[in-house]
Design a protein around this motif. Structure first.
Motif, PDB file in Angstrom:
ATOM      1  N   THR A  99      12.079   4.746  -4.800  1.00 41.51           N
ATOM      2  CA  THR A  99      12.067   6.108  -4.122  1.00 41.51           C
ATOM      3  C   THR A  99      13.085   6.232  -2.913  1.00 41.51           C
ATOM      4  N   PRO A 100      13.842   7.182  -2.989  1.00 42.23           N
ATOM      5  CA  PRO A 100      14.805   7.310  -1.905  1.00 42.23           C
ATOM      6  C   PRO A 100      14.099   7.968  -0.655  1.00 42.23           C
ATOM      7  N   TYR A 101      13.238   8.948  -0.800  1.00 41.06           N
ATOM      8  CA  TYR A 101      12.189   9.618   0.316  1.00 41.06           C
ATOM      9  C   TYR A 101      11.294  10.139  -0.231  1.00 41.06           C
ATOM     10  N   LEU A 102      10.080  10.087   0.337  1.00 41.05           N
ATOM     11  CA  LEU A 102       8.865  10.380  -0.028  1.00 41.05           C
ATOM     12  C   LEU A 102       7.980  11.051   1.035  1.00 41.05           C
ATOM     13  N   HIS A 103       7.452  12.082   0.855  1.00 47.86           N
ATOM     14  CA  HIS A 103       6.397  12.535   1.801  1.00 47.86           C
ATOM     15  C   HIS A 103       5.189  11.963   2.169  1.00 47.86           C
ATOM     16  N   PRO A 104       4.766  11.519   3.525  1.00 46.37           N
ATOM     17  CA  PRO A 104       3.647  10.609   3.528  1.00 46.37           C
ATOM     18  C   PRO A 104       2.229  11.143   2.697  1.00 46.37           C
ATOM     19  N   ASP A 105       2.199  12.565   2.457  1.00 52.98           N
ATOM     20  CA  ASP A 105       1.195  13.081   1.876  1.00 52.98           C
ATOM     21  C   ASP A 105       0.773  12.758   0.552  1.00 52.98           C
ATOM     22  N   VAL A 106       1.941  12.270  -0.088  1.00 51.33           N
ATOM     23  CA  VAL A 106       1.558  11.499  -1.726  1.00 51.33           C
ATOM     24  C   VAL A 106       1.050  10.189  -1.164  1.00 51.33           C
ATOM     25  N   LEU A 107       1.611   9.578  -0.435  1.00 48.83           N
ATOM     26  CA  LEU A 107       0.965   8.209  -0.105  1.00 48.83           C
ATOM     27  C   LEU A 107      -0.464   8.086   0.456  1.00 48.83           C
ATOM     28  N   LEU A 108      -0.675   9.101   1.272  1.00 50.85           N
ATOM     29  CA  LEU A 108      -2.067   9.384   1.592  1.00 50.85           C
ATOM     30  C   LEU A 108      -2.913   9.418   0.385  1.00 50.85           C
ATOM     31  N   GLU A 109      -2.641  10.233  -0.405  1.00 52.03           N
ATOM     32  CA  GLU A 109      -3.519  10.700  -1.717  1.00 52.03           C
ATOM     33  C   GLU A 109      -3.504   9.432  -2.599  1.00 52.03           C
ATOM     34  N   ALA A 110      -2.281   8.663  -2.704  1.00 49.44           N
ATOM     35  CA  ALA A 110      -2.307   7.652  -3.395  1.00 49.44           C
ATOM     36  C   ALA A 110      -3.363   6.349  -2.977  1.00 49.44           C
ATOM     37  N   TYR A 111      -3.505   6.313  -1.557  1.00 48.37           N
ATOM     38  CA  TYR A 111      -4.257   5.285  -0.945  1.00 48.37           C
ATOM     39  C   TYR A 111      -5.573   5.861  -1.016  1.00 48.37           C
ATOM     40  N   SER A 112      -6.171   7.023  -1.099  1.00 48.13           N
ATOM     41  CA  SER A 112      -7.511   7.573  -1.365  1.00 48.13           C
ATOM     42  C   SER A 112      -7.895   7.030  -2.787  1.00 48.13           C
ATOM     43  N   ILE A 113      -7.013   7.619  -3.728  1.00 53.02           N
ATOM     44  CA  ILE A 113      -7.466   7.174  -5.299  1.00 53.02           C
ATOM     45  C   ILE A 113      -7.441   5.703  -5.649  1.00 53.02           C
ATOM     46  N   PHE A 114      -6.719   4.982  -5.073  1.00 55.99           N
ATOM     47  CA  PHE A 114      -6.754   3.494  -5.782  1.00 55.99           C
ATOM     48  C   PHE A 114      -7.741   2.863  -4.933  1.00 55.99           C
ATOM     49  N   HIS A 115      -8.007   3.267  -3.506  1.00 58.87           N
ATOM     50  CA  HIS A 115      -9.131   2.709  -2.703  1.00 58.87           C
ATOM     51  C   HIS A 115     -10.406   2.713  -3.537  1.00 58.87           C
ATOM     52  N   THR A 286      19.994   7.218  -4.863  1.00 56.21           N
ATOM     53  CA  THR A 286      19.117   6.037  -5.444  1.00 56.21           C
ATOM     54  C   THR A 286      19.614   4.794  -5.290  1.00 56.21           C
ATOM     55  N   PHE A 287      19.358   4.084  -4.396  1.00 56.04           N
ATOM     56  CA  PHE A 287      19.712   2.781  -4.106  1.00 56.04           C
ATOM     57  C   PHE A 287      19.199   1.646  -5.087  1.00 56.04           C
ATOM     58  N   SER A 288      20.090   1.074  -5.965  1.00 62.07           N
ATOM     59  CA  SER A 288      19.576   0.209  -6.986  1.00 62.07           C
ATOM     60  C   SER A 288      19.375  -1.218  -6.174  1.00 62.07           C
ATOM     61  N   LEU A 289      18.351  -2.041  -6.578  1.00 61.46           N
ATOM     62  CA  LEU A 289      18.145  -3.392  -5.981  1.00 61.46           C
ATOM     63  C   LEU A 289      19.353  -4.437  -6.055  1.00 61.46           C
ATOM     64  N   PRO A 290      20.034  -4.775  -5.224  1.00 62.44           N
ATOM     65  CA  PRO A 290      21.000  -5.830  -5.660  1.00 62.44           C
ATOM     66  C   PRO A 290      20.404  -7.026  -6.400  1.00 62.44           C
ATOM     67  N   PHE A 291      21.319  -7.511  -7.327  1.00 61.65           N
ATOM     68  CA  PHE A 291      21.096  -8.574  -8.247  1.00 61.65           C
ATOM     69  C   PHE A 291      20.674  -9.920  -7.253  1.00 61.65           C
ATOM     70  N   PRO A 292      19.764 -10.719  -7.374  1.00 60.34           N
ATOM     71  CA  PRO A 292      19.458 -11.765  -6.660  1.00 60.34           C
ATOM     72  C   PRO A 292      20.395 -12.797  -7.214  1.00 60.34           C
ATOM     73  N   LYS A 293      20.677 -13.958  -6.311  1.00 60.35           N
ATOM     74  CA  LYS A 293      21.568 -15.051  -6.455  1.00 60.35           C
ATOM     75  C   LYS A 293      20.523 -15.821  -7.364  1.00 60.35           C
ATOM     76  N   CYS A 294      21.030 -16.303  -8.731  1.00 58.83           N
ATOM     77  CA  CYS A 294      20.332 -17.149  -9.502  1.00 58.83           C
ATOM     78  C   CYS A 294      21.130 -18.497  -9.867  1.00 58.83           C
TER      79      CYS A 294
END
Length: 786
Positions: A99-115, A286-294
């Motif tokens: 996620t490029p940017y997320l408001h903290p209210d969404v995270l607070l709601e998620a913490y309350s639900i999954f808790h 949106t930044f894609s995860l660089p491929f790891p070295k294998c």
């Protein structure tokens, strides 16, 4: 202008509807069980990639998907849909990671639900606890999950961060490698992005995750282009220090505010402008995860010697000339005893493959005098046992049924310390449990994580098991590899190998029962990994992303679907599932003995010989391959310990006229996962009557029984048979006269109980190191499910 806005609103609404629909398809019928389940899941598993591709078209889709997941999680919480908890946590964490940017209210709601899931049973509470830790860090330091993952995979460490993650792709060289595996090894083993590009991505991602639309990414990117790599490394170190400090701060608001202020100051100094016009904002990316070295390695021997060379070369380390015992090892036994209760509870809920109970070893069942009623436990023993053992059923292991007096005398000698009449003992309990191999054998301070991805089927899993057993024996004597790194093993099932090779018969390839077993335990593994076997090679080799829907001009190259599967599996699966190993003690016709380890199956007789003959390729034409009904039967003495519901020993011995005997892991179906997961299925192809003179064929009868120990030996002198382990032609042995199959124990623990002596009348407490079962930890998305 109004028409443009209206068209854009309609497009967004259509995209949101599609996101909701695809999310429902990702979670559809995870418990659905039909004969064509694998083909059914193959279509459903594509929805996860469709969802990810759909969301990454617009950075604004990420917050919407997270909120949609939270809405679905509320329904799961109310309706108690257990099977959807782990997939929802995985979908939320993988989406939050990009996620490029997320408001903290969404995270607070998620913490309350999954808790609220913390009161649920395993594995749901553990999965939610892992997600809560991620949310806890993201609330204090936005984007830190992305930062930690990329830095570990690329070996980019700051002064206070030294963790490193390596990925090793393990492929068999003795078969035609499928096109999708060739594509994965070729693309992931090559270096895709320079160190400068990776560091630049990390810096830009940290600024955007903290400040969102307040910054202009293109202006920052231009400012970073003129800097040297050393300057970029110093800037990244400042960013890392700021984020790690915030993540460890108790107060969430002050920690997040500190990160925002630091990022704003760095932005101002970076673009060298006294006042930034924040109204001049750029578009979020949106930044894609660089491929790891294998690293790609091919099986040569059943050991992990090649891993030592890879770790040494990658980390620029020198092999110590001598191996001395670490000082911490002196207190290992004391620590095990102190954590007796913890290890008992952990081994019961971390996997359905490691719920073992205490066992009382009794006298041989062949003697009628020894069949007495079990004695009641004394109060002194009850005080010493852990309270959790009250809820477990006792197991009574019998001994071998033997006709020869020498074998009986040998057993009596081995069991003498336990049953010496001069030193009677009222109670002696020996605790049987599988070791948590990835926790006990690996060094706690290991900073290097090595992910070993094994491509193949049960045959390759057997090779991995033998290499793991060899590693355990070597590390028990001289710890080297496990002192440097922590190992995690991933099983990526592949299709059957091609049989179009010239001068070679069509050969039955090995099965994928272990992958199916993991799928039964973990529906998300079945949906995301195992079910892809039903897809064609052409589909697996196609790019997971549409080339016309590039996120930005700075996006990394596209990977095929199979490679995306490997990256998703290795990055998001972290729960060990312990799978019991078995030992086969072989006696050869020449008088030699051999000890081998297997994980799935042991074939004996005609079936093993046929597999060995077919492995010869063109040479097999000279020998011919007969059907089972035309095989020459052998008279074999078969003794086995039958697994009973009462968990008592039921040894049975019989002389059978048979052609093939197969011993394979029992826990391959849902009905077998709840009882005696360490047990085996014994299948005997028996010839019930002699061959008629008028008919050259013979009738056969296949008998199946659930056992945990088996002994097979030839009744006639000079008769030998073939043995094949884990359907692996490289583990094909001929001229075998006797084979004994039993549970494989941790090195040094299988003989401890035989040599132990106690004082007369002394009651011995349970000891955690006695008879520790040796298990191979496969990594999955969750440990078990109900």
């Amino acid at each position: 202008m109004d028409n443009i806005k209206k068209c854009k609103m309609e497009q967004n609404s259509c995209t949101e509807d599609r996101i909701q629909h695809v999310l429902e398809r990702c979670l559809c019928d995870l418990e659905f069980n039909t004969p064509d389940k694998q083909l059914w899941n193959a279509g459903l598993c594509m929805n996860r990639w469709c969802l990810e591709e759909l969301v990454m078209r617009d950075p604004n889709n990420f917050p919407f998907l997270l909120q949609t997941i939270l809405k679905k999680t509320k329904e799961v919480l109310i309706q108690c849909q257990y099977q959807l908890v782990v997939p929802l946590t995985l979908l939320f964490s993988s989406t939050l990671l990009k996620t490029p940017y997320l408001h903290p209210d969404v995270l607070l709601e998620a913490y309350s639900i999954f808790h609220r899931f913390l009161s649920w049973p395993e594995p749901y509470c553990t999965s939610c606890q892992h997600l809560l830790n991620i949310i806890h860090n993201e609330l204090r330091a936005p984007g830190i999950s992305f930062q930690r993952l990329v830095k570990a995979e690329h070996g980019i460490s700051a002064a206070d961060q030294h963790s490193k993650t390596m990925m090793v792709l393990l492929v068999s060289p003795d078969e035609n490698i499928s096109p999708e595996i060739q594509s994965v090894c070729k693309q992931l083993s090559a270096s895709h992005q320079s160190r400068r590009d990776v560091i630049t991505t990390l810096i830009l991602q940290s600024f955007q995750a903290a400040l969102g639309g307040k910054i202009h990414l293109q202006r920052l990117r231009d400012a970073l282009q003129v800097k040297q790599v050393s300057e970029l490394e110093q800037l990244l170190e400042r960013v890392t220090h700021c984020m790690e400090t915030a993540a460890s701060t108790a107060d969430q608001k002050s920690a997040r505010q500190s990160v925002l202020q630091t990022m704003e100051r760095l932005t101002l100094s970076l673009i060298a402008i006294s006042g930034v016009n924040y109204s001049d904002r750029g578009c979020a990316e949106t930044f894609s995860l660089p491929f790891p070295k294998c690293h790609t390695s091919y099986w040569e021997n059943d050991n992990f010697d090649f891993l030592t060379n890879i770790v040494m070369k990658e980390c620029h380390l020198n092999i110590p000339p001598t191996c001395q015992q670490d000082k911490d090892d002196v207190d290992v036994e004391k620590e095990v005893m102190d954590n007796h209760s913890l290890s008992t509870s952990t081994s019961c809920h971390s996997s359905s493959f490691n719920c073992y109970t205490s066992a009382t070893y009794t006298s041989p069942v062949t003697q009628s005098k020894s069949r007495k009623k079990p004695k009641k436990k004394s109060k002194s023993l009850i005080d010493l046992e852990n309270i959790s053992l009250f809820f477990k059923k006792p197991i009574s292991l019998g001994t071998h049924l033997k006709k020869s007096h020498s074998r009986q005398d040998q057993f009596k000698t081995a069991s003498c310390p336990l049953q010496n009449p001069a030193f009677p003992q009222k109670h002696l309990c020996i605790r049987r449990r599988p070791i948590l191999s990835n926790n006990e054998s690996d060094a706690p301070s290991a900073e290097i994580l090595v992910r070993v991805l094994v491509f193949g089927r049960d045959r390759e899993a057997g090779r991995l098991a033998r290499a793991y057993s060899d590693l355990q024996q070597k590390e028990a004597k001289c710890p080297r590899l496990t002192k440097m790194c922590k190992l995690q093993f991933y099983l990526v099932p592949t299709k059957r190998s091609s049989t179009s090779m010239p001068n070679r018969f069509s050969q039955e390839d090995s099965s994928t029962d272990l992958a199916q077993m993991l799928g039964v335990m973990d529906p998300w593994y079945d949906r995301s990994v195992h079910s892809l076997l039903s897809l064609s090679s052409d589909v697996l080799c196609q790019p997971a992303w549409n080339e016309d829907n590039s996120i930005s001009e700075y996006m990394v190259e596209h990977l095929p679907l199979m490679a995306e599967l490997v990256l998703y599996y290795s990055r998001h699966a972290d729960q060990p599932v312990l799978v019991q190993l078995y030992r086969a003690e072989l006696s050869l016709a020449g008088g030699g003995k051999r000890s081998e380890v297997f994980i799935h199956s042991l074939e004996l007789g005609h079936k093993a010989a046929t597999r060995g003959v077919k492995a010869m390729g063109a040479a097999s034409k000279r020998f011919g391959i007969n059907e089972e009904s035309e095989a020459v039967p052998l008279t074999l003495s078969v003794a086995y310990n039958k697994v009973a519901c009462s968990r008592r020993s039921q040894w049975t011995q019989a002389d059978l006229l048979c052609t093939s005997i197969n011993v394979h892991k029992a826990s391959t179906r849902a009905g077998h996962l709840e009882s005696r997961p360490e047990s085996l299925w014994l299948s005997v192809t028996e010839i019930p009557k002699k061959i008629s003179k008028k008919n050259n064929t013979q009738n056969s009868l296949i008998s199946n029984v659930n056992v945990d120990r088996v002994e097979v030996c030839s009744c006639k002198e000079g008769d030998t048979f073939a043995v094949c382990l884990d359907q692996d032609e490289r583990k094909f042995l001929q001229s075998v006269t006797r084979v004994e199959v039993s549970l494989c124990c941790k090195p040094g623990s299988s003989s401890d109980w035989k040599s132990f002596k106690s004082l007369p009348g002394q009651v011995q407490a349970l000891h955690a190191s006695y008879c520790s079962m040796l298990c191979l930890p496969f990594i999955s998305f969750s440990t078990s499910h109900t």
